[in-house]
Design an enzyme around this catalytic site. Structure first.
Site, PDB file in Angstrom:
ATOM      1  N   TYR A   1       9.162  11.122 -57.776  1.00  0.00           N
ATOM      2  CA  TYR A   1       7.772  12.092 -58.362  1.00  0.00           C
ATOM      3  C   TYR A   1       6.428  11.616 -57.377  1.00  0.00           C
ATOM      4  O   TYR A   1       6.685  10.466 -56.716  1.00  0.00           O
ATOM      5  CB  TYR A   1       7.576  12.098 -59.629  1.00  0.00           C
ATOM      6  CG  TYR A   1       6.796  10.984 -60.288  1.00  0.00           C
ATOM      7  CD1 TYR A   1       7.508   9.913 -60.558  1.00  0.00           C
ATOM      8  CD2 TYR A   1       5.481  10.660 -59.898  1.00  0.00           C
ATOM      9  CE1 TYR A   1       7.047   8.677 -61.096  1.00  0.00           C
ATOM     10  CE2 TYR A   1       4.741   9.374 -60.665  1.00  0.00           C
ATOM     11  CZ  TYR A   1       5.557   8.386 -60.943  1.00  0.00           C
ATOM     12  OH  TYR A   1       4.850   7.351 -61.407  1.00  0.00           O
ATOM     13  N   CYS A   2       5.971  12.716 -56.979  1.00  0.00           N
ATOM     14  CA  CYS A   2       4.462  12.514 -56.407  1.00  0.00           C
ATOM     15  C   CYS A   2       3.620  13.495 -56.708  1.00  0.00           C
ATOM     16  O   CYS A   2       3.995  14.333 -57.738  1.00  0.00           O
ATOM     17  CB  CYS A   2       4.896  12.545 -54.766  1.00  0.00           C
ATOM     18  SG  CYS A   2       5.305  14.075 -54.234  1.00  0.00           S
ATOM     19  N   THR A   3       2.506  13.547 -56.135  1.00  0.00           N
ATOM     20  CA  THR A   3       1.455  14.601 -56.588  1.00  0.00           C
ATOM     21  C   THR A   3       1.841  16.142 -56.663  1.00  0.00           C
ATOM     22  O   THR A   3       1.786  16.872 -57.276  1.00  0.00           O
ATOM     23  CB  THR A   3       0.268  14.251 -56.025  1.00  0.00           C
ATOM     24  OG1 THR A   3      -0.221  12.914 -56.107  1.00  0.00           O
ATOM     25  CG2 THR A   3      -0.898  15.137 -56.516  1.00  0.00           C
TER      26      THR A   3
END
Ligand SMILES: [Zn+2]
Ligand SMILES: [Zn+2]
Length: 340
Positions: free
Chosen positions: A188-190
């Protein structure tokens, strides 16, 4: 055997999902500008309504410019698309021409591989650019993510240019020990772009069971609310971080309750390790350090806004910032006397 390995691509605050369940399928809410409304709950936030109201196909740049923007009408917009762009310089020139006269600040990078944009502006200006972009078939179904800017622009100026790499390189050796075939990996990332890039690289390296969070944490908060989320989301612009309620107004009460119950588990002062009451990052007062950190009120006072005792004796120290402000350019502080 085969447990989850949750791999964050440099997102400062962490997401803890249930240990054996994947995120529920995404439902695009009305807030998600330009997308079909498939929300399970009736959207009611003011921004949702504004997004949809301005989703009309017809717009006129001159008309947009005539309207004086309200300071509380600013939004931050994020989108990216990997698509072959034959002549990036020509594409950049087209975008610059369209944006001429529009009040857009931010980072818009274009190269042969596509576009990556994060920008702020009055909502009419911001969405006019989205509408214009979507008229191009290559971008017509692009996932556009919006969040409130609260206090005018979230970026100091507009940088629209060619960049050899659309995302910054991140080296990670955390996965060296992981079984490439048996371990499920949730990335996951922003906003989703870094996971798209690095999951492709990891697949090429032989990792079999990769999952990515579509649209990143910001899209997760928008569609799912703060389920299993603790704290704020780091934003990579002058807002620094946003609470989940900024992405999904319906969950405001739920979010504040979750935060109270569980913030003590992770939100520690970088200096003394005590629990911080305000989930707000600050830059070290020493300009040459500028480290971004969470700090309790006592340590802010004791260390004069610095991250450590070494920084307290550095030559280019700035005064402690009150409230939620950011530091300005060095010349503003150069001639001020800062008490050691
Ligand atoms: Zn402290
Ligand atoms: Zn420092």
């Amino acid at each position: 055997m085969g447990g989850w390995s949750v791999h964050s691509v440099s997102t400062p605050l962490s997401l803890s999902l249930g240990s054996h369940s994947l995120p529920k399928p995404a439902y695009y809410c009305c807030f998600n500008y330009g997308f079909p409304v498939k929300s399970r709950k009736a959207p009611f936030c003011a921004i949702s309504i504004r997004c949809c109201a301005s989703a009309s196909k017809s717009y006129n740049v001159n008309k947009i410019l005539q309207a004086e923007p309200e300071i509380d009408d600013f939004v931050v917009v994020n989108f990216y698309r990997f698509v072959f762009i034959r002549d990036p310089q020509h594409e950049i020139a087209k975008h610059l021409t369209f944006l001429k006269g529009l009040d857009i600040h931010g980072r818009i990078y274009i190269n042969e591989q596509g576009i990556n944009a994060q920008y702020s502006g009055p909502s009419k200006h911001s969405f006019a650019y989205v509408e214009w972009l979507k008229e191009d078939d290559r971008f017509s179904d692009i996932l556009v993510q919006t969040s409130p800017a609260f206090n005018g622009h979230a970026f100091p100026k507009l940088k629209l240019r060619y960049k050899p790499s659309l995302v910054q390189g991140v080296a990670s050796d955390q996965l060296l020990q992981v079984d490439k075939e048996k371990t499920d990996i949730l990335m996951y990332c922003t906003g989703g772009i870094r996971c798209d890039v690095y999951s492709t690289i990891l697949r090429q390296q032989g990792f079999q069971n990769l999952y990515t969070l579509e649209g990143g944490v910001s899209h997760y908060l928008k569609t799912e609310g703060p389920v299993k989320w603790i704290g704020n989301l780091f934003t990579f612009d002058s807002r620094l971080s946003l609470p989940p309620s900024a992405y999904n107004h319906e969950t405001m009460i739920e979010a504040s309750m979750t935060q109270q119950a569980s913030s003590d588990k992770f939100a520690k002062c970088y200096v003394c390790n005590s629990q911080v009451s305000e989930l707000r990052h600050r830059n070290c007062a020493n300009l040459d350090c500028n480290f971004l950190f969470l700090c309790c009120e006592n340590c802010v006072m004791d260390l004069g806004g610095c991250c450590c005792y070494n920084c307290m004796t550095a030559p280019r120290r700035r005064p402690v910032l009150p409230g939620f402000q950011r530091y300005k350019k060095w010349h503003v502080y150069r001639d001020q006397k800062v008490e050691a």
